[in-house]
Design an enzyme around this catalytic site. Structure first.
Site, short mmCIF file in Angstrom:
data_model
loop_
_atom_site.label_atom_id
_atom_site.label_comp_id
_atom_site.label_asym_id
_atom_site.label_seq_id
_atom_site.Cartn_x
_atom_site.Cartn_y
_atom_site.Cartn_z
N TYR A 142 -48.12 58.66 63.84
CA TYR A 142 -47.00 57.86 63.37
C TYR A 142 -45.77 58.05 64.26
O TYR A 142 -44.91 57.18 64.33
CB TYR A 142 -46.63 58.25 61.94
CG TYR A 142 -47.42 57.55 60.86
CD1 TYR A 142 -48.79 57.71 60.76
CD2 TYR A 142 -46.78 56.74 59.93
CE1 TYR A 142 -49.51 57.09 59.75
CE2 TYR A 142 -47.49 56.11 58.92
CZ TYR A 142 -48.85 56.29 58.84
OH TYR A 142 -49.54 55.66 57.83
N LYS A 190 -60.73 66.16 62.03
CA LYS A 190 -61.82 65.58 62.83
C LYS A 190 -61.96 66.47 64.05
O LYS A 190 -61.84 66.04 65.21
CB LYS A 190 -61.45 64.12 63.18
CG LYS A 190 -62.56 63.33 63.84
CD LYS A 190 -63.65 62.91 62.86
CE LYS A 190 -64.79 62.24 63.64
NZ LYS A 190 -65.99 62.00 62.79
N ASP A 222 -64.38 61.93 57.82
CA ASP A 222 -65.36 60.91 57.40
C ASP A 222 -66.15 61.42 56.20
O ASP A 222 -66.38 60.69 55.23
CB ASP A 222 -66.27 60.48 58.56
CG ASP A 222 -66.80 61.65 59.38
OD1 ASP A 222 -66.41 62.80 59.15
OD2 ASP A 222 -67.65 61.39 60.27
N ASP A 246 -52.69 59.25 54.81
CA ASP A 246 -52.33 57.90 54.38
C ASP A 246 -53.57 57.20 53.84
O ASP A 246 -53.56 56.60 52.76
CB ASP A 246 -51.73 57.13 55.56
CG ASP A 246 -51.39 55.70 55.18
OD1 ASP A 246 -50.76 55.51 54.12
OD2 ASP A 246 -51.77 54.78 55.93
N ASP A 250 -54.81 56.43 49.55
CA ASP A 250 -55.08 55.10 48.98
C ASP A 250 -56.49 55.08 48.40
O ASP A 250 -56.72 54.54 47.32
CB ASP A 250 -54.96 54.00 50.05
CG ASP A 250 -53.64 53.26 49.99
OD1 ASP A 250 -52.61 53.91 49.69
OD2 ASP A 250 -53.62 52.04 50.26
C1 IPM Z 1 -47.40 55.12 52.49
C2 IPM Z 1 -47.31 53.77 53.14
C3 IPM Z 1 -46.51 53.89 54.44
C4 IPM Z 1 -47.24 54.86 55.37
C5 IPM Z 1 -46.24 52.55 55.16
C6 IPM Z 1 -45.54 51.58 54.26
C7 IPM Z 1 -45.52 52.73 56.45
O1 IPM Z 1 -48.58 53.25 53.37
O2 IPM Z 1 -46.35 55.69 52.15
O3 IPM Z 1 -48.52 55.61 52.30
O4 IPM Z 1 -48.16 54.46 56.09
O5 IPM Z 1 -46.89 56.04 55.36
MG MG Z 2 -50.16 54.41 52.59
#
Ligand code: IPM
Ligand code: MG
Length: 355
Positions: A142, A190, A222, A246, A250
Site C-alpha cells: 500500500y 507467503k 493461500d 485486507d 473481507d
Molecule cells: C479497508 C478498505 C480500504 C483498504 C480501501 C477503501 C482503501 O478496503 O479498510 O479494508 O484497502 O485498506
Molecule cells: Mg478492505
C-alpha cells in the site's frame, strides 16, 4: 468522564451509520454520566468536493487534538472507473492512517449465535467462531515506493517493503493480544515466495521466546484463505501484512453473516480510530437501510479503549438483544419477516442502553 471525539462520517452511508453510533454514544453518556463532545471533519470524496483534498490539514488537526476518531466510510463510484483521476478518496484514508501512525488494524470476528443461519456457510462450521485478525496498516504494498508506470504506460509496478521495526511492533502487539485470549497466534505470510514474508517469519520466531505461553504457528496465505472458511473455529489471533489482511478480513466477514456486523479499531502511537470494516455502500446511501451495527460495535471498541469497559459491554448487550429480537436491517433479517431501518435499529439500541 469527558471525552472529545473526532467524527469523520465520510462518503456513501457514512453519515447515516455515524449518526446512529453517536445516538448510542449519547445514550451511554446519559446512562453512565459521561460527556462526549464531537468535532466533525471532512474526509474522502466529501472532502475532495469541498476542498480538493481527500484528507485536509484541518481534518488531521481535529483527529490529533481529539486523539480518538470515529470514522464512517470512504469511497465514491465516480472515481472507481476513472484510471486517470488524480485524486481519489482512498488516498485520504491511506494518508490518514499513515500520518496518524495507525499501524495496527484490529478486526475481531465474533459469531452471533442468532445469525449463524444467515451465514452462507453451514451453522456447524461457523458456530463458535471467535478470532481477531490483526492487520498491519501502514506498510507493505500500500505504501511501498516506487509505485507507478513506465514512461510508455505499458508496465506498472508496486513495491512491497517492510522494515524490522514495522514488523516487530505489530508482532509484539499480536503476541500480547494472544496472551489476553486463547494464546494461539497464527502468522499468515507467503514465505515460500516473498522476501518480506520471510522477514516476518524470522522476526516472529525471534520474538516467540518472550511469549512462552503463546503457541505460534505459521500459515501460508493461500492456505489461510481456505482454512478460514473451512474451519474458522481453529483460529484465535491472526496477524498479517497489509494487503493479505485486507483480503482475509473481507473473506472472514462472510462467516458472521454480514459485512455489516464487523467493527474495527486502528491503533498506533497516540491516536486511535474506530470504523466499520465495510465500505461506503453507495447504492444504499441516503436510503436509511444500511446496517449500523458494525459502526455501533466500533463505538463499543472505542469505549473499551478509553477504559469504559462496562459501557462497552452495555453497548454489546444492546446489540445482542437487537439481534435476538430481530430488530435488524434487511442484510441480516430472516426471509419474509419485518425488517428495520438504520435509524430504527439505532433507536432501539440507544433506548435499550438508557434502560
Ligand atoms: C479497508 C478498505 C480500504 C483498504 C480501501 C477503501 C482503501 O478496503 O479498510 O479494508 O484497502 O485498506
Ligand atoms: Mg478492505
Amino acid at each position: 468522564m469527558e471525552q472529545k471525539i473526532a467524527l469523520l462520517a465520510g462518503d456513501g452511508i457514512g453519515p447515516e451509520i455515524i449518526r446512529e453510533a453517536v445516538k448510542v454514544m449519547d445514550a451511554v453518556g446519559a446512562k453512565f454520566g459521561h460527556r462526549f463532545t464531537y468535532e466533525k471533519g471532512l474526509v474522502g470524496a466529501a472532502a475532495i468536493d469541498a476542498t480538493g483534498d481527500p484528507y485536509p490539514e484541518a481534518t488531521h488537526r481535529i483527529c490529533q487534538e481529539a486523539g480518538i476518531v470515529l470514522f464512517g466510510a470512504i469511497g465514491d463510484p465516480k472515481y472507481d472507473n476513472d484510471p486517470s483521476a488524480k485524486v481519489r478518496p482512498e488516498q485520504g484514508l491511506l494518508r490518514m492512517r499513515k500520518s496518524l501512525g495507525l499501524f495496527a488494524n484490529i478486526r475481531p470476528l465474533v459469531m452471533f449465535d442468532a445469525l449463524a443461519d444467515r451465514s452462507p456457510l453451514k451453522r456447524e462450521i461457523v458456530q463458535g467462531a471467535d478470532f481477531v485478525c490483526i492487520r498491519e496498516l501502514t506498510g507493505g504494498m500500500y505504501f511501498g515506493r516506487p509505485q507507478g508506470r513506465s514512461e510508455d504506460g505499458n508496465t506498472a509496478y508496486d513495491t512491497c517493503v517492510y522494515t524490522r521495526e514495522e514488523v516487530e511492533r505489530i508482532l509484539h502487539l499480536a503476541f500480547k493480544q494472544a496472551q489476553t485470549r486463547r494464546k494461539k497466534l497464527t502468522v499468515v505470510d507467503k514465505a515460500n515466495v516473498i522476501a518480506t514474508s520471510r522477514l516476518w517469519r524470522q522476526i516472529a520466531q525471534e520474538l516467540a521466546p518472550a511469549y512462552p505461553d503463546v503457541t505460534l504457528e505459521h500459515m501460508f496465505v493461500d492456505n489461510a484463505a481456505m482454512q478460514l472458511i473451512q474451519w474458522p473455529t481453529r483460529f484465535d489471533v491472526i496477524v498479517t501484512e497489509n494487503l493479505f489482511g485486507d483480503i482475509l478480513t473481507d473473506e472472514a466477514s462472510v462467516i458472521s453473516g454480514s459485512l455489516g456486523m464487523l467493527p474495527s479499531a486502528s491503533v498506533g502511537a497516540e491516536v486511535a480510530l474506530f470504523e466499520p470494516i465495510h465500505g461506503s455502500y453507495p447504492q444504499a446511501a441516503g436510503k436509511n437501510i444500511a446496517n449500523p451495527m458494525a459502526t455501533i460495535l466500533s463505538a463499543a471498541m472505542l469505549l473499551e479503549h478509553i477504559g469504559l469497559r462496562q459501557e462497552g459491554a452495555a453497548v454489546r448487550s444492546a446489540i445482542d438483544e437487537a439481534v435476538r429480537s430481530g430488530i435488524v436491517t434487511e442484510d441480516i433479517a430472516e426471509k419474509g419477516v419485518q425488517t428495520y431501518t438504520t435509524s430504527q435499529v439505532g433507536d432501539y439500541v440507544a433506548a435499550f442502553i438508557r434502560g
